[in-house]
Motif scaffolding. Structure first.
Motif, mmCIF file in Angstrom:
data_model
loop_
_atom_site.group_PDB
_atom_site.id
_atom_site.type_symbol
_atom_site.label_atom_id
_atom_site.label_comp_id
_atom_site.label_asym_id
_atom_site.label_seq_id
_atom_site.Cartn_x
_atom_site.Cartn_y
_atom_site.Cartn_z
ATOM 1 N N ALA A 81 -3.529 -21.689 1.616
ATOM 2 C CA ALA A 81 -4.014 -20.425 2.175
ATOM 3 C C ALA A 81 -2.850 -19.541 2.607
ATOM 4 O O ALA A 81 -2.905 -18.312 2.491
ATOM 5 N N PHE A 82 -1.779 -20.177 3.058
ATOM 6 C CA PHE A 82 -0.627 -19.422 3.541
ATOM 7 C C PHE A 82 0.349 -19.039 2.433
ATOM 8 O O PHE A 82 1.228 -18.204 2.634
ATOM 9 N N TYR A 83 0.215 -19.639 1.279
ATOM 10 C CA TYR A 83 1.113 -19.359 0.171
ATOM 11 C C TYR A 83 0.425 -18.633 -0.980
ATOM 12 O O TYR A 83 1.046 -17.824 -1.663
ATOM 13 N N ALA A 84 -0.831 -18.940 -1.216
ATOM 14 C CA ALA A 84 -1.560 -18.342 -2.332
ATOM 15 C C ALA A 84 -2.553 -17.281 -1.872
ATOM 16 O O ALA A 84 -3.070 -16.535 -2.697
ATOM 17 N N GLY A 85 -2.839 -17.244 -0.586
ATOM 18 C CA GLY A 85 -3.744 -16.238 -0.045
ATOM 19 C C GLY A 85 -5.034 -16.823 0.492
ATOM 20 O O GLY A 85 -5.529 -17.836 0.004
ATOM 21 N N TRP A 86 -5.522 -16.181 1.532
ATOM 22 C CA TRP A 86 -6.732 -16.639 2.206
ATOM 23 C C TRP A 86 -7.960 -16.590 1.290
ATOM 24 O O TRP A 86 -8.713 -17.567 1.212
ATOM 25 N N PRO A 87 -8.199 -15.486 0.578
ATOM 26 C CA PRO A 87 -9.364 -15.456 -0.309
ATOM 27 C C PRO A 87 -9.306 -16.521 -1.399
ATOM 28 O O PRO A 87 -10.333 -17.094 -1.764
ATOM 29 N N THR A 88 -8.123 -16.786 -1.901
ATOM 30 C CA THR A 88 -7.962 -17.815 -2.923
ATOM 31 C C THR A 88 -8.357 -19.176 -2.359
ATOM 32 O O THR A 88 -9.078 -19.942 -3.008
ATOM 33 N N ALA A 89 -7.897 -19.475 -1.158
ATOM 34 C CA ALA A 89 -8.233 -20.751 -0.519
ATOM 35 C C ALA A 89 -9.721 -20.824 -0.203
ATOM 36 O O ALA A 89 -10.349 -21.873 -0.393
ATOM 37 N N ALA A 90 -10.286 -19.733 0.275
ATOM 38 C CA ALA A 90 -11.716 -19.722 0.602
ATOM 39 C C ALA A 90 -12.563 -19.993 -0.645
ATOM 40 O O ALA A 90 -13.540 -20.750 -0.593
ATOM 41 N N THR A 91 -12.177 -19.412 -1.758
ATOM 42 C CA THR A 91 -12.892 -19.656 -3.013
ATOM 43 C C THR A 91 -12.747 -21.115 -3.429
ATOM 44 O O THR A 91 -13.714 -21.759 -3.832
ATOM 45 N N ALA A 92 -11.536 -21.655 -3.316
ATOM 46 C CA ALA A 92 -11.291 -23.053 -3.686
ATOM 47 C C ALA A 92 -12.089 -24.005 -2.796
ATOM 48 O O ALA A 92 -12.581 -25.034 -3.277
ATOM 49 N N LEU A 93 -12.247 -23.681 -1.518
ATOM 50 C CA LEU A 93 -13.046 -24.534 -0.627
ATOM 51 C C LEU A 93 -14.509 -24.566 -1.059
ATOM 52 O O LEU A 93 -15.147 -25.617 -1.023
ATOM 53 N N GLY A 94 -15.033 -23.427 -1.472
ATOM 54 C CA GLY A 94 -16.407 -23.392 -1.971
ATOM 55 C C GLY A 94 -16.571 -24.241 -3.220
ATOM 56 O O GLY A 94 -17.574 -24.949 -3.377
ATOM 57 N N ILE A 95 -15.587 -24.204 -4.094
ATOM 58 C CA ILE A 95 -15.624 -25.024 -5.300
ATOM 59 C C ILE A 95 -15.507 -26.495 -4.936
ATOM 60 O O ILE A 95 -16.247 -27.339 -5.463
ATOM 61 N N ALA A 96 -14.613 -26.828 -4.014
ATOM 62 C CA ALA A 96 -14.469 -28.220 -3.567
ATOM 63 C C ALA A 96 -15.780 -28.731 -2.977
ATOM 64 O O ALA A 96 -16.189 -29.865 -3.247
ATOM 65 N N ARG A 97 -16.438 -27.920 -2.174
ATOM 66 C CA ARG A 97 -17.720 -28.320 -1.580
ATOM 67 C C ARG A 97 -18.716 -28.717 -2.672
ATOM 68 O O ARG A 97 -19.372 -29.758 -2.586
ATOM 69 N N LYS A 98 -18.811 -27.901 -3.715
ATOM 70 C CA LYS A 98 -19.737 -28.200 -4.814
ATOM 71 C C LYS A 98 -19.333 -29.470 -5.560
ATOM 72 O O LYS A 98 -20.194 -30.280 -5.927
ATOM 73 N N VAL A 99 -18.039 -29.654 -5.776
ATOM 74 C CA VAL A 99 -17.553 -30.863 -6.449
ATOM 75 C C VAL A 99 -17.901 -32.095 -5.615
ATOM 76 O O VAL A 99 -18.378 -33.105 -6.151
ATOM 77 N N PHE A 100 -17.706 -32.017 -4.306
ATOM 78 C CA PHE A 100 -18.021 -33.149 -3.425
ATOM 79 C C PHE A 100 -19.520 -33.433 -3.434
ATOM 80 O O PHE A 100 -19.937 -34.594 -3.478
ATOM 81 N N GLU A 101 -20.332 -32.380 -3.394
ATOM 82 C CA GLU A 101 -21.789 -32.558 -3.431
ATOM 83 C C GLU A 101 -22.232 -33.212 -4.739
ATOM 84 O O GLU A 101 -23.086 -34.102 -4.740
ATOM 85 N N GLN A 102 -21.635 -32.787 -5.851
ATOM 86 C CA GLN A 102 -21.971 -33.389 -7.144
ATOM 87 C C GLN A 102 -21.543 -34.854 -7.182
ATOM 88 O O GLN A 102 -22.272 -35.703 -7.696
ATOM 89 N N ALA A 103 -20.372 -35.148 -6.640
ATOM 90 C CA ALA A 103 -19.887 -36.536 -6.610
ATOM 91 C C ALA A 103 -20.810 -37.398 -5.751
ATOM 92 O O ALA A 103 -21.118 -38.539 -6.129
ATOM 93 N N ASP A 104 -21.283 -36.859 -4.633
ATOM 94 C CA ASP A 104 -22.219 -37.588 -3.783
ATOM 95 C C ASP A 104 -23.527 -37.839 -4.524
ATOM 96 O O ASP A 104 -24.120 -38.917 -4.423
ATOM 97 N N GLY A 105 -23.990 -36.835 -5.262
ATOM 98 C CA GLY A 105 -25.221 -36.982 -6.042
ATOM 99 C C GLY A 105 -25.090 -38.026 -7.126
ATOM 100 O O GLY A 105 -26.028 -38.791 -7.390
ATOM 101 N N GLU A 106 -23.927 -38.111 -7.749
ATOM 102 C CA GLU A 106 -23.689 -39.120 -8.802
ATOM 103 C C GLU A 106 -23.671 -40.530 -8.207
ATOM 104 O O GLU A 106 -24.103 -41.469 -8.853
ATOM 105 N N LYS A 107 -23.171 -40.652 -6.977
ATOM 106 C CA LYS A 107 -23.134 -41.967 -6.318
ATOM 107 C C LYS A 107 -24.542 -42.467 -6.020
ATOM 108 O O LYS A 107 -24.819 -43.649 -6.076
ATOM 109 N N LYS A 108 -25.445 -41.532 -5.677
ATOM 110 C CA LYS A 108 -26.812 -41.908 -5.344
ATOM 111 C C LYS A 108 -27.630 -42.258 -6.578
ATOM 112 O O LYS A 108 -28.584 -43.003 -6.488
ATOM 113 N N ALA A 109 -27.237 -41.707 -7.710
ATOM 114 C CA ALA A 109 -28.017 -41.903 -8.947
ATOM 115 C C ALA A 109 -27.806 -43.283 -9.534
ATOM 116 O O ALA A 109 -27.019 -44.062 -9.257
#
Length: 109
Positions: A81-109
């Motif tokens: 966030a401090f090197y690439a920019g706050w909006p860039t990091a905020a977008t990446a966090l949203g993507i990470a959240r979705k990746v984690f949710e998908q990984a959790d869903g795969e574990k349950k399946a």
């Protein structure tokens, strides 16, 4: 390290698909200088820094499969966030959240 799936664009660009499968995920990812885990961390860092949102989900999942922890991914994004920019990091966090949710869903399946 998990094997990368066959290139999703081999049907329209066979040569690029072959280079992706054989050179990028073959030769480059299997070089001995860095572990797959470290290559994943470097790749995610580059993708976040360059705002390559299309490739982030695949490589974040691959990073998890290669032993990078969720906490390490989040810490990397926070640091960027401090090197690439706050909006860039905020977008990446949203993507990470979705990746984690998908990984959790795969574990349950």
């Amino acid at each position: 390290m998990t094997d990368a799936p066959k290139s999703p664009f081999s049907d329209i660009a066979p040569a690029l698909g072959k280079y992706t499968d054989e050179v990028l995920f073959g030769d480059v990812w299997k070089r001995p200088g860095l572990s797959p885990r470290d290559r994943s961390l470097v790749t995610v860092t580059s993708l976040v820094s360059n705002y390559r949102i299309n490739e982030m989900p695949f490589h974040m999942k691959r990073a998890l499969d290669n032993g990078v922890t969720r906490d390490e991914l989040i810490e990397t994004i926070t640091h960027l966030a401090f090197y690439a920019g706050w909006p860039t990091a905020a977008t990446a966090l949203g993507i990470a959240r979705k990746v984690f949710e998908q990984a959790d869903g795969e574990k349950k399946a």
